[in-house]
Scaffold this motif. Structure first.
Motif, PDB file in Angstrom:
ATOM      1  N   SER A   2       0.860  -1.187   0.000  1.00  0.00           N
ATOM      2  CA  SER A   2       0.000   0.000   0.000  1.00  0.00           C
ATOM      3  C   SER A   2       0.893   1.233   0.000  1.00  0.00           C
ATOM      4  N   ILE A   3       1.045   1.841  -1.167  1.00  0.00           N
ATOM      5  CA  ILE A   3       1.891   3.027  -1.307  1.00  0.00           C
ATOM      6  C   ILE A   3       1.028   4.209  -1.718  1.00  0.00           C
ATOM      7  N   GLU A   4       1.081   5.275  -0.934  1.00  0.00           N
ATOM      8  CA  GLU A   4       0.456   6.540  -1.304  1.00  0.00           C
ATOM      9  C   GLU A   4       1.513   7.392  -1.997  1.00  0.00           C
ATOM     10  N   TYR A   5       1.123   7.999  -3.105  1.00  0.00           N
ATOM     11  CA  TYR A   5       2.078   8.730  -3.937  1.00  0.00           C
ATOM     12  C   TYR A   5       1.562  10.148  -4.169  1.00  0.00           C
ATOM     13  N   TYR A   6       2.249  11.133  -3.599  1.00  0.00           N
ATOM     14  CA  TYR A   6       1.899  12.543  -3.735  1.00  0.00           C
ATOM     15  C   TYR A   6       2.649  13.103  -4.940  1.00  0.00           C
ATOM     16  N   VAL A   7       1.897  13.635  -5.914  1.00  0.00           N
ATOM     17  CA  VAL A   7       2.473  13.891  -7.235  1.00  0.00           C
ATOM     18  C   VAL A   7       1.773  15.061  -7.922  1.00  0.00           C
ATOM     19  N   ASP A   8       2.549  15.787  -8.716  1.00  0.00           N
ATOM     20  CA  ASP A   8       2.027  16.725  -9.706  1.00  0.00           C
ATOM     21  C   ASP A   8       2.643  16.301 -11.033  1.00  0.00           C
ATOM     22  N   ASN A   9       1.837  15.847 -11.966  1.00  0.00           N
ATOM     23  CA  ASN A   9       2.353  15.269 -13.210  1.00  0.00           C
ATOM     24  C   ASN A   9       3.091  16.265 -14.091  1.00  0.00           C
ATOM     25  N   PRO A  50       8.478  18.982   5.155  1.00  0.00           N
ATOM     26  CA  PRO A  50       8.652  20.395   5.529  1.00  0.00           C
ATOM     27  C   PRO A  50       9.311  21.220   4.435  1.00  0.00           C
ATOM     28  N   ASN A  51       9.976  20.559   3.467  1.00  0.00           N
ATOM     29  CA  ASN A  51      10.579  21.290   2.346  1.00  0.00           C
ATOM     30  C   ASN A  51       9.554  21.691   1.301  1.00  0.00           C
ATOM     31  N   SER A  52       8.316  21.189   1.438  1.00  0.00           N
ATOM     32  CA  SER A  52       7.184  21.517   0.552  1.00  0.00           C
ATOM     33  C   SER A  52       7.404  21.083  -0.899  1.00  0.00           C
ATOM     34  N   MET A  53       8.230  20.050  -1.093  1.00  0.00           N
ATOM     35  CA  MET A  53       8.564  19.606  -2.440  1.00  0.00           C
ATOM     36  C   MET A  53       7.939  18.250  -2.749  1.00  0.00           C
ATOM     37  N   LEU A  54       7.694  18.016  -4.029  1.00  0.00           N
ATOM     38  CA  LEU A  54       7.245  16.729  -4.539  1.00  0.00           C
ATOM     39  C   LEU A  54       8.395  16.050  -5.289  1.00  0.00           C
ATOM     40  N   PRO A  55       8.315  14.707  -5.372  1.00  0.00           N
ATOM     41  CA  PRO A  55       7.295  13.777  -4.910  1.00  0.00           C
ATOM     42  C   PRO A  55       7.506  13.352  -3.462  1.00  0.00           C
ATOM     43  N   VAL A  56       6.472  12.686  -2.940  1.00  0.00           N
ATOM     44  CA  VAL A  56       6.522  12.055  -1.619  1.00  0.00           C
ATOM     45  C   VAL A  56       5.817  10.710  -1.733  1.00  0.00           C
ATOM     46  N   ILE A  57       6.346   9.687  -1.084  1.00  0.00           N
ATOM     47  CA  ILE A  57       5.616   8.428  -0.965  1.00  0.00           C
ATOM     48  C   ILE A  57       5.468   8.067   0.514  1.00  0.00           C
ATOM     49  N   ILE A  58       4.374   7.370   0.802  1.00  0.00           N
ATOM     50  CA  ILE A  58       4.193   6.725   2.108  1.00  0.00           C
ATOM     51  C   ILE A  58       3.972   5.249   1.829  1.00  0.00           C
ATOM     52  N   ASP A  59       4.896   4.421   2.254  1.00  0.00           N
ATOM     53  CA  ASP A  59       4.783   2.985   2.058  1.00  0.00           C
ATOM     54  C   ASP A  59       4.310   2.364   3.372  1.00  0.00           C
ATOM     55  N   ARG A  60       3.068   1.869   3.367  1.00  0.00           N
ATOM     56  CA  ARG A  60       2.462   1.301   4.566  1.00  0.00           C
ATOM     57  C   ARG A  60       2.573  -0.218   4.515  1.00  0.00           C
ATOM     58  N   GLN A  65       6.097   0.254  10.709  1.00  0.00           N
ATOM     59  CA  GLN A  65       5.743   1.660  10.718  1.00  0.00           C
ATOM     60  C   GLN A  65       5.742   2.183   9.284  1.00  0.00           C
ATOM     61  N   PRO A  66       4.777   3.043   8.921  1.00  0.00           N
ATOM     62  CA  PRO A  66       4.791   3.611   7.563  1.00  0.00           C
ATOM     63  C   PRO A  66       6.112   4.333   7.286  1.00  0.00           C
ATOM     64  N   LEU A  67       6.631   4.138   6.096  1.00  0.00           N
ATOM     65  CA  LEU A  67       7.857   4.810   5.669  1.00  0.00           C
ATOM     66  C   LEU A  67       7.486   6.007   4.802  1.00  0.00           C
ATOM     67  N   ILE A  68       7.866   7.201   5.249  1.00  0.00           N
ATOM     68  CA  ILE A  68       7.657   8.416   4.456  1.00  0.00           C
ATOM     69  C   ILE A  68       8.985   8.778   3.807  1.00  0.00           C
ATOM     70  N   LEU A  69       8.976   8.870   2.488  1.00  0.00           N
ATOM     71  CA  LEU A  69      10.193   9.220   1.767  1.00  0.00           C
ATOM     72  C   LEU A  69       9.938  10.411   0.860  1.00  0.00           C
ATOM     73  N   THR A  70      10.883  11.347   0.874  1.00  0.00           N
ATOM     74  CA  THR A  70      10.873  12.476  -0.044  1.00  0.00           C
ATOM     75  C   THR A  70      12.120  12.388  -0.919  1.00  0.00           C
ATOM     76  N   GLU A  71      12.200  13.249  -1.934  1.00  0.00           N
ATOM     77  CA  GLU A  71      13.311  13.323  -2.893  1.00  0.00           C
ATOM     78  C   GLU A  71      13.232  12.167  -3.887  1.00  0.00           C
ATOM     79  N   ALA A  72      13.060  12.513  -5.162  1.00  0.00           N
ATOM     80  CA  ALA A  72      12.863  11.519  -6.217  1.00  0.00           C
ATOM     81  C   ALA A  72      14.003  10.510  -6.286  1.00  0.00           C
ATOM     82  N   MET A  73      15.229  10.956  -6.081  1.00  0.00           N
ATOM     83  CA  MET A  73      16.362  10.044  -6.164  1.00  0.00           C
ATOM     84  C   MET A  73      16.269   8.966  -5.086  1.00  0.00           C
ATOM     85  N   ALA A  74      16.008   9.376  -3.855  1.00  0.00           N
ATOM     86  CA  ALA A  74      15.889   8.417  -2.761  1.00  0.00           C
ATOM     87  C   ALA A  74      14.702   7.486  -2.975  1.00  0.00           C
TER      88      ALA A  74
END
Length: 225
Positions: A2-9, A50-60, A65-74
């Protein structure tokens, strides 16, 4: 999974992550965030990044514990390492580190000018202000220097590393995503242009995300005219 993906195409950075999601056939829950409407500045989004940047994923993942990751490279490294993306990033060996080297080089050097051209030639248009010519001159200096390095590297190559499409190609080619709007002057580099066109032609995930980006950009620009 279950991955939530915060995105602006319309975002080149999001294009990188969406391409990997498509390559891996991942079933994610898309959470659209409109950067132009500053939805990334909301309290709920800032709680995620807090950097207000996209993308972000939450892997549940189950029992974790849910993993929140930011930065496309990571995010892309995590997705490849976790969900079977060894064709894009090998688990180990020389090619893995060469790919990571070029991804780092893209972040530190080649991708730096692109957002400046976008901000000064697109965002200023949307805001009704004038471009900052000093910033554009600085971006031109960086593009000329680093573009020549990549162009020479690609002279006799179909891909940045080895004989396969990889995260290195995705990270580097994303800098060209906004060219039709930002006027990023990369067409002087014939090997880069040939490589970029071949990626669009030969890799469905990259073409798909490019189509999404251009559709979104055209809609946004037409709406402001």
């Amino acid at each position: 999974m279950s991955i939530e993906y915060y995105v602006d195409n319309r975002s080149g950075s999001c294009r990188r992550t969406t391409s990997v999601i498509k390559e891996l056939g991942l079933d994610v829950v898309y959470k659209p965030i409109d950067l132009l409407q500053k939805e990334n500045k909301s309290d709920s989004f800032l709680a995620l990044n807090p950097n207000s940047m996209l993308p972000v994923i939450i892997d549940r993942k189950a029992k974790q514990q849910p993993l929140i990751l930011t930065e496309a490279m990571a995010i892309n490294i995590y997705l490849c390492d976790t969900y079977g993306g060894t064709h894009l990033l090998p688990k180990d060996g020389t090619k893995r580190y060469q790919i990571l080297q070029w991804m780092s080089w893209a972040a530190e050097h080649f991708r730096q000018p692109a957002p400046i051209y976008f901000e000064e030639n697109v965002i200023t248009q949307l805001m009704g202000t004038d471009p900052n010519t000093t910033r554009l001159q600085q971006a031109e200096f960086m593009l000329s220097k680093h573009g020549q390095v990549l162009d020479s590297h690609l002279a006799n190559k179909c891909y940045v590393v080895g004989e396969k499409f990889s995260l290195a190609d995705i990270d580097l080619a994303s800098a060209l995503s906004q060219m039709p709007y930002s006027k990023l002057p990369v067409d002087r580099f014939k090997h880069i242009m040939r490589w970029a066109k071949d990626l669009e032609k030969n890799h469905e995930s990259w073409k798909y995300t490019g189509d999404l980006l251009h559709t979104g950009m055209r809609q946004a620009l037409n709406h402001t005219q």
